[in-house]
Design an enzyme around this catalytic site. Structure first.
Site, PDB file in Angstrom:
ATOM      1  N   CYS A 149       0.448  15.439  67.903  1.00 60.47           N
ATOM      2  CA  CYS A 149       0.537  14.460  66.813  1.00 60.47           C
ATOM      3  C   CYS A 149      -0.708  14.546  65.933  1.00 60.47           C
ATOM      4  CB  CYS A 149       0.729  13.053  67.357  1.00 60.47           C
ATOM      5  SG  CYS A 149       2.364  12.751  68.062  1.00 60.47           S
ATOM      6  N   CYS A 193      -1.931  11.912  71.513  1.00 61.44           N
ATOM      7  CA  CYS A 193      -1.189  13.170  71.599  1.00 61.44           C
ATOM      8  C   CYS A 193      -1.843  14.227  70.716  1.00 61.44           C
ATOM      9  CB  CYS A 193       0.263  12.944  71.185  1.00 61.44           C
ATOM     10  SG  CYS A 193       1.230  14.473  71.120  1.00 61.44           S
ATOM     11  N   HIS A 199       4.650  16.218  74.400  1.00 62.91           N
ATOM     12  CA  HIS A 199       5.278  16.225  73.078  1.00 62.91           C
ATOM     13  C   HIS A 199       6.211  17.434  73.099  1.00 62.91           C
ATOM     14  CE1 HIS A 199       4.735  15.552  68.540  1.00 62.91           C
ATOM     15  NE2 HIS A 199       5.564  16.585  68.613  1.00 62.91           N
ATOM     16  N   HIS A 205       7.911  20.739  72.647  1.00 59.48           N
ATOM     17  CA  HIS A 205       7.439  21.989  72.054  1.00 59.48           C
ATOM     18  C   HIS A 205       8.152  23.183  72.654  1.00 59.48           C
ATOM     19  CE1 HIS A 205       4.637  21.147  75.394  1.00 59.48           C
ATOM     20  NE2 HIS A 205       4.253  22.411  75.401  1.00 59.48           N
TER      21      HIS A 205
END
Length: 120
Positions: free
Chosen positions: A7, A4, A90, A92
């Site tokens: 990440c 990711c 992810h 956002h």
């Protein structure tokens, strides 16, 4: 999530122009801005969707803090937001001033500094 990109930004493995950080959230400049001052706000812990974050109220308080700083930074009352999750898996939230905002959207460092100066 080892692959990711967000990440990796949280872990400082990939550089990003950070405008805000606390123990749970990170806000950084978008590298393909829609307008001057376009920011991504993410939880530091990996969640697939914004709706998966256990502290959504705190998440939106950070989003609000950034949006208010953008209003001051760019003399623009219209700050748009989009809850995203398709291109990067992810959670956002995009926050960006209206498209008619005066300024250079490519000046990521300069726009980040303006936002940081106006955070309360």
């Amino acid at each position: 999530m080892p692959d990711c990109i967000f990440c990796k930004i949280v872990k400082k493995e990939i550089p990003a122009e950070v405008v805000y950080e606390d123990e749970s959230f990170l806000a950084f400049m978008d590298i393909n801005p829609r307008s001057p001052g376009h920011v991504q706000v993410i939880p530091k812990e990996h969640y697939r969707w914004v709706w998966d974050t256990p502290n959504a109220g705190a998440y939106f308080e950070v989003v609000k803090k950034i949006a208010l700083a953008q209003q001051k930074s760019f003399s623009q009352p219209a700050i748009w937001s989009r809850i995203m999750g398709d291109e990067v898996l992810h959670a956002h939230i995009w926050i960006f001033p209206h498209a008619d905002t005066v300024g250079d959207k490519a000046d990521i460092k300069g726009n980040a500094e303006k936002i940081r100066e106006n955070l309360n």
